[in-house]
Design an enzyme around this catalytic site. Structure first.
Site, PDB file in Angstrom:
ATOM      1  CE  LYS A  56       7.930  -3.232  14.469  1.00 44.24           C
ATOM      2  NZ  LYS A  56       9.213  -3.948  14.652  1.00 44.24           N
TER       3      LYS A  56
ATOM      4  CB  SER B 166      25.072  14.115   6.425  1.00 38.97           C
ATOM      5  OG  SER B 166      25.932  15.207   6.365  1.00 38.97           O
TER       6      SER B 166
ATOM      7  CE  LYS C  94      12.225  -8.648  10.951  1.00 40.47           C
ATOM      8  NZ  LYS C  94      12.148  -7.394  11.722  1.00 40.47           N
TER       9      LYS C  94
ATOM     10  CG  HIS D 208      -0.336   0.312   2.506  1.00 42.74           C
ATOM     11  ND1 HIS D 208       0.500  -0.567   3.146  1.00 42.74           N
ATOM     12  CD2 HIS D 208      -0.392   1.413   3.297  1.00 42.74           C
ATOM     13  CE1 HIS D 208       0.921  -0.026   4.274  1.00 42.74           C
ATOM     14  NE2 HIS D 208       0.394   1.182   4.387  1.00 42.74           N
TER      15      HIS D 208
HETATM   16  P1  NAD Z   1      20.401  -9.392  18.707  1.00 44.60           P
HETATM   17  O1  NAD Z   1      20.760 -10.585  17.935  1.00 44.60           O
HETATM   18  O2  NAD Z   1      21.273  -8.197  18.644  1.00 44.60           O
HETATM   19  O3  NAD Z   1      20.210  -9.749  20.252  1.00 44.60           O
HETATM   20  C1  NAD Z   1      19.339 -10.736  20.722  1.00 44.60           C
HETATM   21  C2  NAD Z   1      19.870 -11.179  22.081  1.00 44.60           C
HETATM   22  O4  NAD Z   1      18.906 -12.021  22.694  1.00 44.60           O
HETATM   23  C3  NAD Z   1      21.163 -11.980  21.972  1.00 44.60           C
HETATM   24  O5  NAD Z   1      22.085 -11.502  22.936  1.00 44.60           O
HETATM   25  C4  NAD Z   1      20.714 -13.416  22.266  1.00 44.60           C
HETATM   26  O6  NAD Z   1      21.726 -14.196  22.883  1.00 44.60           O
HETATM   27  C5  NAD Z   1      19.549 -13.165  23.211  1.00 44.60           C
HETATM   28  N1  NAD Z   1      18.575 -14.258  23.238  1.00 44.60           N
HETATM   29  C6  NAD Z   1      18.090 -14.979  22.204  1.00 44.60           C
HETATM   30  N2  NAD Z   1      17.186 -15.868  22.618  1.00 44.60           N
HETATM   31  C7  NAD Z   1      17.089 -15.690  23.962  1.00 44.60           C
HETATM   32  C8  NAD Z   1      16.322 -16.302  24.968  1.00 44.60           C
HETATM   33  N3  NAD Z   1      15.447 -17.273  24.690  1.00 44.60           N
HETATM   34  N4  NAD Z   1      16.478 -15.866  26.239  1.00 44.60           N
HETATM   35  C9  NAD Z   1      17.334 -14.884  26.531  1.00 44.60           C
HETATM   36  N5  NAD Z   1      18.094 -14.261  25.615  1.00 44.60           N
HETATM   37  C10 NAD Z   1      17.974 -14.667  24.350  1.00 44.60           C
HETATM   38  O7  NAD Z   1      18.916  -9.029  18.241  1.00 44.60           O
HETATM   39  P2  NAD Z   1      18.182  -7.629  18.351  1.00 44.60           P
HETATM   40  O8  NAD Z   1      18.438  -6.885  17.115  1.00 44.60           O
HETATM   41  O9  NAD Z   1      18.477  -7.008  19.667  1.00 44.60           O
HETATM   42  O10 NAD Z   1      16.655  -8.094  18.294  1.00 44.60           O
HETATM   43  C11 NAD Z   1      15.964  -8.537  19.452  1.00 44.60           C
HETATM   44  C12 NAD Z   1      14.471  -8.456  19.196  1.00 44.60           C
HETATM   45  O11 NAD Z   1      14.110  -7.119  18.873  1.00 44.60           O
HETATM   46  C13 NAD Z   1      13.962  -9.298  18.018  1.00 44.60           C
HETATM   47  O12 NAD Z   1      12.650  -9.718  18.300  1.00 44.60           O
HETATM   48  C14 NAD Z   1      13.928  -8.306  16.876  1.00 44.60           C
HETATM   49  O13 NAD Z   1      13.055  -8.688  15.846  1.00 44.60           O
HETATM   50  C15 NAD Z   1      13.450  -7.079  17.615  1.00 44.60           C
HETATM   51  N6  NAD Z   1      13.758  -5.814  16.952  1.00 44.60           N
HETATM   52  C16 NAD Z   1      15.026  -5.481  16.595  1.00 44.60           C
HETATM   53  C17 NAD Z   1      15.266  -4.253  15.983  1.00 44.60           C
HETATM   54  C18 NAD Z   1      16.654  -3.783  15.624  1.00 44.60           C
HETATM   55  O14 NAD Z   1      16.791  -2.633  15.178  1.00 44.60           O
HETATM   56  N7  NAD Z   1      17.688  -4.579  15.794  1.00 44.60           N
HETATM   57  C19 NAD Z   1      14.193  -3.383  15.711  1.00 44.60           C
HETATM   58  C20 NAD Z   1      12.905  -3.753  16.102  1.00 44.60           C
HETATM   59  C21 NAD Z   1      12.705  -4.971  16.727  1.00 44.60           C
END
Ligand code: NAD
Length: 536
Positions: free
Chosen positions: A153, A432, A165, A124
């Site tokens: 979002k 920038s 995604k 969209h």
């Molecule tokens: P990341 O890989 O940087 O970090 C994830 C962390 O969680 C790691 O340290 C991992 O060891 C830990 N982990 C994984 N499974 C676990 C569990 N069962 N129990 C405890 N710790 C656990 O990932 P991220 O980028 O921080 O993303 C984390 C969440 O946030 C995801 O759901 C992602 O989709 C969401 N998210 C990320 C972003 C971004 O900009 N990176 C933006 C929006 C949403």
């Protein structure tokens, strides 16, 4: 009726089988199953669809009864109802899903087949936008769920993109940098060949298991192949290093947004009163699950603005300190040791910290962490969803009944995509933020102080020193890119929070901010379709 069905359950239709060939698939609409409302371990994609249906229950009738725009011929009610239904049907399924399998040569000479996916949920608005995840659990359903969530979002924070995604089913820790580079570059070529990457088509970003390094390989591969000669090629990916067209503040943007999001709701006396917390962030205790990008940066900002981190849950164990854990020291320790375990500023614990006493519980790891199994035992007053999809529908209902405020993922972790949008705009502008105005602003501010001093001298006949305040001193030099990004993000999070609160009030939703946020998004997406002429 729909509400009753959703709560009581009806049979789930069979899931489409995963597509494991090198083809583009357009999936048909699926009817949401209400079983997900009760299940302990629901299908993630159906979970997301359930939340959309829930919002639809509230808005469909209202949209159908909404007056036709000025100057329009009135539409017969039944025709209008059908049109609204049709548009709301379109906003549920993923528009296009890609599944690819390709070989990669490992360092030891072996060849491994890699399974990778990308889903574009909605066109969209274009381009589509959403992260790329590297995790052994990645599958086609997860990618579709996350793409769906991205559409809502983006809409809730007014980022004009459709949702997408991607993911590769690998544990990145099991591969060398060379292997990861070959996998990433080959995946980028597959995406480019099939129209799943491009500045005006689909723009990936980092997610779990990926970061600047992977985005750098992606942009380089695109620039050398399909994007060659395209002046906007660098806008094909966000979350890049600064030297490759990235933007200041992107790495910490999601965590910063999480802090602003929590702060906005803690500022509301009425929400605080319902959940039994004093307003404001100061001295609030929190526990975070996942100390990666989102977890770490959320901790840093929450800590900086007065809250206290008392527990961290990681994949390999948990640590606790009632007196507070310093996020910076923990970050340094994790970088050095590859784990949070053994950190001298806290004690290791075998207690399930998701269920521990604290003001704010911040899941920042994977999906479906708070389920009907543990929701009853949760003692936090606020669940701040840093992760995508950490709460199942059944748990959501239990939390609501326990008067726990859930600040939903689609709003709370939208800081990342908001700053990604700023990066994309920077790439298209080829300049920038602040570059053109920085010196001019600095000089204008100096002139302003000078003319105030001159006026005082003329009025009082003597020199009266004009001293800038500390706050003005900090701004006198004009806004840097980082300042602009931070203020744009703060404004976005504040404005969206206000909109969610006002919809929650308008629809009498109490603490159900998730439904309120979905309603905000559904109405905006519907509005886009209507404006595009896809209507009565
Ligand atoms: P990341 O890989 O940087 O970090 C994830 C962390 O969680 C790691 O340290 C991992 O060891 C830990 N982990 C994984 N499974 C676990 C569990 N069962 N129990 C405890 N710790 C656990 O990932 P991220 O980028 O921080 O993303 C984390 C969440 O946030 C995801 O759901 C992602 O989709 C969401 N998210 C990320 C972003 C971004 O900009 N990176 C933006 C929006 C949403």
């Amino acid at each position: 009726m729909l509400r009753k069905l959703l709560e009581n359950g009806c049979r789930a239709p069979a899931l489409p089988t995963a597509v494991r060939s090198n083809v583009l698939r357009i999936f048909p609409t699926r009817n949401v199953t209400s079983d997900v409302a009760q299940q302990e371990d629901p299908n993630f994609h159906e979970m997301t669809e359930f939340f959309i249906e829930n919002a639809r229950y509230y808005v469909e009738e209202r949209l159908a009864n909404r007056a036709d725009g000025p100057g329009k011929r009135p539409t017969p009610p039944e025709q209008k109802r059908q049109a609204v239904k049709g548009i709301l049907d379109i906003v549920k399924p993923c528009n296009a899903v890609l599944a690819v399998n390709f070989p990669v040569r490992k360092d030891n000479g072996a060849i491994e087949v890699i399974h990778a996916y990308r889903a574009q949920h909605s066109h969209h608005r274009v381009p589509c936008k959403g992260g790329i995840r590297y995790s052994a659990d990645v599958n086609i359903d997860e990618v579709q769920a996350l793409a769906t969530l991205m559409t809502f979002k983006c809409a809730v924070v007014d980022v004009p993109f459709g949702g997408a995604k991607g993911g590769i089913a690998i544990n990145p820790h099991h591969y060398s940098d060379g292997e990861l580079e070959r996998i990433t570059r080959r995946f980028t070529v597959e995406l480019a060949k099939k129209g799943f990457i491009g500045p005006g088509l689909d723009v990936p970003a980092p997610d779990m298991g990926t970061g600047e390094k992977e985005m750098s390989w992606m942009v380089d591969t695109y620039d050398m192949t399909l994007g060659h000669g395209n002046i906007n090629a660098y806008a094909c990916v966000t979350g890049k290093p600064i030297s490759r067209g990235g933007i200041h503040g992107r790495i910490s943007a999601t965590g910063r947004g999480v802090y602003h999001g929590i702060e906005n709701f803690l500022r509301s006396e009425s929400y605080c009163k319902i959940i039994g917390l004093s307003p404001g962030l100061k001295d609030k205790t929190f526990i975070v699950q996942g100390f990666g990008n989102v977890g770490l940066h959320s901790c840093r900002y929450l800590n900086r603005f007065g809250a206290k981190c008392i527990g961290v849950i990681e994949r390999d164990g948990s640590i606790f300190n009632q007196n507070g854990i310093d996020p910076k020291n923990l970050e340094d320790y994790k970088l050095q040791h590859g784990t949070i375990l053994g950190f001298p500023g806290a004690q290791m614990t075998t207690e399930d910290l998701l269920e521990a006493e604290c003001d704010i519980l911040l899941p920042a790891a994977g999906e479906k962490q708070i389920t009907s199994k543990n929701a009853h035992n949760i003692k936090a007053k606020i669940i701040a969803e840093g992760a995508n999809g950490p709460t199942t529908p059944a748990a959501d209902k239990i939390l609501k009944n326990k008067n726990i405020l859930v600040i939903p993922d689609l709003y709370l972790n939208a800081g990342g995509v908001t700053v990604s949008y700023f990066e994309w705009l920077k790439n298209l502008n080829h300049v920038s933020y602040g570059r053109l105005t920085w010196k001019y602003e600095k000089e204008s501010n100096s002139h302003l102080l000078g003319s105030v001093a001159e006026s005082l001298k003329q009025g009082f006949g003597k020199d009266i020193p004009v001293q800038p305040t500390e706050a003005f001193k900090e701004r006198i030099a004009g806004a840097s890119e980082k300042d602009i990004v931070h203020s744009g993000l703060e404004y976005t999070m504040e404005r969206s929070a206000r909109r969610i609160m006002s919809v929650a009030k308008e629809y009498d939703l109490g603490l159900d901010l998730r439904t309120a946020a979905y309603i905000v998004s559904v109405e905006k997406i519907y509005g886009t379709y209507v404006a595009a002429g896809l209507t009565f």
